[in-house]
Design an enzyme around this catalytic site. Structure first.
Site, PDB file in Angstrom:
ATOM      1  N   ASN A   1       0.928  -1.189   0.148  1.00  0.00           N
ATOM      2  CA  ASN A   1       0.001  -0.100  -0.035  1.00  0.00           C
ATOM      3  C   ASN A   1       0.967   1.175   0.003  1.00  0.00           C
ATOM      4  O   ASN A   1       1.531   1.509   1.150  1.00  0.00           O
ATOM      5  CB  ASN A   1      -0.926   0.104   1.208  1.00  0.00           C
TER       6      ASN A   1
ATOM      7  N   LYS B   1       0.247   3.991  -0.185  1.00  0.00           N
ATOM      8  CA  LYS B   1      -0.431   5.377   0.276  1.00  0.00           C
ATOM      9  C   LYS B   1      -0.239   6.472  -0.600  1.00  0.00           C
ATOM     10  O   LYS B   1      -0.276   6.290  -1.821  1.00  0.00           O
ATOM     11  CB  LYS B   1      -0.093   5.643   1.827  1.00  0.00           C
TER      12      LYS B   1
ATOM     13  N   HIS C   1      -9.550   1.178   5.222  1.00  0.00           N
ATOM     14  CA  HIS C   1      -8.080   1.445   5.871  1.00  0.00           C
ATOM     15  C   HIS C   1      -8.288   2.250   7.044  1.00  0.00           C
ATOM     16  O   HIS C   1      -9.249   3.214   6.861  1.00  0.00           O
ATOM     17  CB  HIS C   1      -7.174   1.883   4.767  1.00  0.00           C
TER      18      HIS C   1
ATOM     19  N   GLU D   1      -6.723   4.727   7.878  1.00  0.00           N
ATOM     20  CA  GLU D   1      -6.535   6.245   7.709  1.00  0.00           C
ATOM     21  C   GLU D   1      -7.925   6.731   7.009  1.00  0.00           C
ATOM     22  O   GLU D   1      -8.191   7.831   7.358  1.00  0.00           O
ATOM     23  CB  GLU D   1      -5.367   6.275   6.774  1.00  0.00           C
TER      24      GLU D   1
ATOM     25  N   GLU E   1      -4.935  -4.982  10.607  1.00  0.00           N
ATOM     26  CA  GLU E   1      -4.242  -3.781  10.729  1.00  0.00           C
ATOM     27  C   GLU E   1      -4.393  -2.895  12.221  1.00  0.00           C
ATOM     28  O   GLU E   1      -5.075  -2.119  12.083  1.00  0.00           O
ATOM     29  CB  GLU E   1      -4.207  -2.848   9.549  1.00  0.00           C
TER      30      GLU E   1
ATOM     31  N   GLY F   1       2.610   2.459  10.765  1.00  0.00           N
ATOM     32  CA  GLY F   1       3.545   3.486  10.629  1.00  0.00           C
ATOM     33  C   GLY F   1       4.337   4.034  11.875  1.00  0.00           C
ATOM     34  O   GLY F   1       5.105   5.084  11.806  1.00  0.00           O
TER      35      GLY F   1
ATOM     36  N   SER G   1       3.646  -2.083  10.296  1.00  0.00           N
ATOM     37  CA  SER G   1       5.049  -1.837  10.357  1.00  0.00           C
ATOM     38  C   SER G   1       5.701  -3.394  10.083  1.00  0.00           C
ATOM     39  O   SER G   1       6.838  -3.851  10.748  1.00  0.00           O
ATOM     40  CB  SER G   1       5.418  -1.500  11.861  1.00  0.00           C
TER      41      SER G   1
HETATM   42  P1  13P Z   1       3.180   0.495   7.545  1.00  0.00           P
HETATM   43  O1  13P Z   1       3.761  -0.777   6.954  1.00  0.00           O
HETATM   44  O2  13P Z   1       3.781   1.783   7.258  1.00  0.00           O
HETATM   45  O3  13P Z   1       3.103   0.301   8.984  1.00  0.00           O
HETATM   46  O4  13P Z   1       1.580   0.599   7.144  1.00  0.00           O
HETATM   47  C1  13P Z   1       1.002  -0.366   7.058  1.00  0.00           C
HETATM   48  C2  13P Z   1      -0.240  -0.132   6.601  1.00  0.00           C
HETATM   49  O5  13P Z   1      -1.241   0.734   6.771  1.00  0.00           O
HETATM   50  C3  13P Z   1      -0.577  -0.684   5.165  1.00  0.00           C
HETATM   51  O6  13P Z   1      -2.052  -0.697   4.744  1.00  0.00           O
END
Ligand code: 13P
Length: 248
Positions: free
Chosen positions: A9, A11, A94, A96, A166, A172, A211
């Site tokens: 992803n 982002k 997601h 976010e 997740e 992150g 992560s």
């Molecule tokens: P990170 O791997 O940067 O923690 O992000 C995970 C994520 O949100 C994948 O959709």
């Protein structure tokens, strides 16, 4: 047997130049990878990735969609548009999107439906916040997120859904769930699906995200109910991403 799936992803991280070199570098290592691999690109780059991955087994996904199929929705993108650019997958729900753009579980269920109706495979994200975990509400939160989809679409829809667990506190932050913590929630998810249909539950791929990186991927993916990863930061570096793909 569930096949290992690794999805990147990206982002909101891309440029024409970075997409070109990232995809070319991933493609150059794909002969050593047996997992299914998906890259989820920002909308403007779908066409570029589509062209770069033609004649390869790398798959393409988007990161969001609108629930409507067309019309006066300025700035929005439909499932059919995503499909038009060769994508087979789309991330829905997601954390976010849930936290920054107010997407409720009901909206996420509608987006899951719109994806399936258009022939896309949704990667349905679920997961608890740190506060939820600390108050012991992880399972309640994850169950509510999954049940919204089951009530709208029925358990049969999970024949065409990839689930991604997740934990928000691990996204992150560099703070990964331990394999034990992740496996426990993955098993909870599988059992929740099994309560409606055992065979669908057995065949549903449940990815871990938060992560995941080149050093912890193998330990996580070797857990019995962890079927791969949804990767953020580490998906932007071809060498790290390939290492995770090889861990499956
Ligand atoms: P990170 O791997 O940067 O923690 O992000 C995970 C994520 O949100 C994948 O959709």
């Amino acid at each position: 047997m569930r096949k290992t799936i690794v999805a990147g992803n990206w982002k909101m991280n891309a440029s024409k130049e970075s997409v070109d070199s990232l995809i070319k570098d991933i493609l150059s290592g794909m002969h050593e990878v047996s997992s299914d691999v998906i890259v989820c690109a920002p909308f403007p780059y779908l066409s570029q990735v589509e062209a770069l991955i033609s004649n390869s087994n790398l798959m393409l996904g988007a990161q969001n969609l609108n629930v409507n199929s067309k019309g006066a929705f300025t700035g929005e993108v439909s499932a059919n548009m995503i499909k038009d650019f060769g994508a087979q997958h789309v991330i829905v729900g997601h954390s976010e999107r849930r936290s920054l753009y107010g997407e409720s579980s009901a909206i996420v269920a509608e987006k899951t439906k719109a994806s399936i109706d258009a022939g896309l495979t949704p990667i349905l994200c679920v997961g608890e916040s740190l506060e939820d975990r600390e108050s012991g509400d992880t399972e309640i939160v994850v169950a509510e997120q999954l049940n919204a989809v089951i009530s709208l679409l029925g358990i049969e829809a999970f024949n065409g859904i990839i689930v991604a667990y997740e934990p928000v506190w691990a996204i992150g932050t560099g703070l990964t769930a331990t394999p034990e913590q992740a496996q426990s929630v993955h098993l909870f998810i599988r059992n929740l699906l099994a309560a409606s249909d055992e065979s669908i539950a057995k065949n549903t791929s449940i990815l871990y995200g938060g992560s995941m990186n080149a050093s912890n991927a193998a330990d996580l993916i070797s857990c019995p109910d962890i079927d791969g990863g949804l990767i953020g930061g580490a998906a932007l570096k071809a060498a790290d991403f390939l290492q995770i793909c090889k861990a499956g």
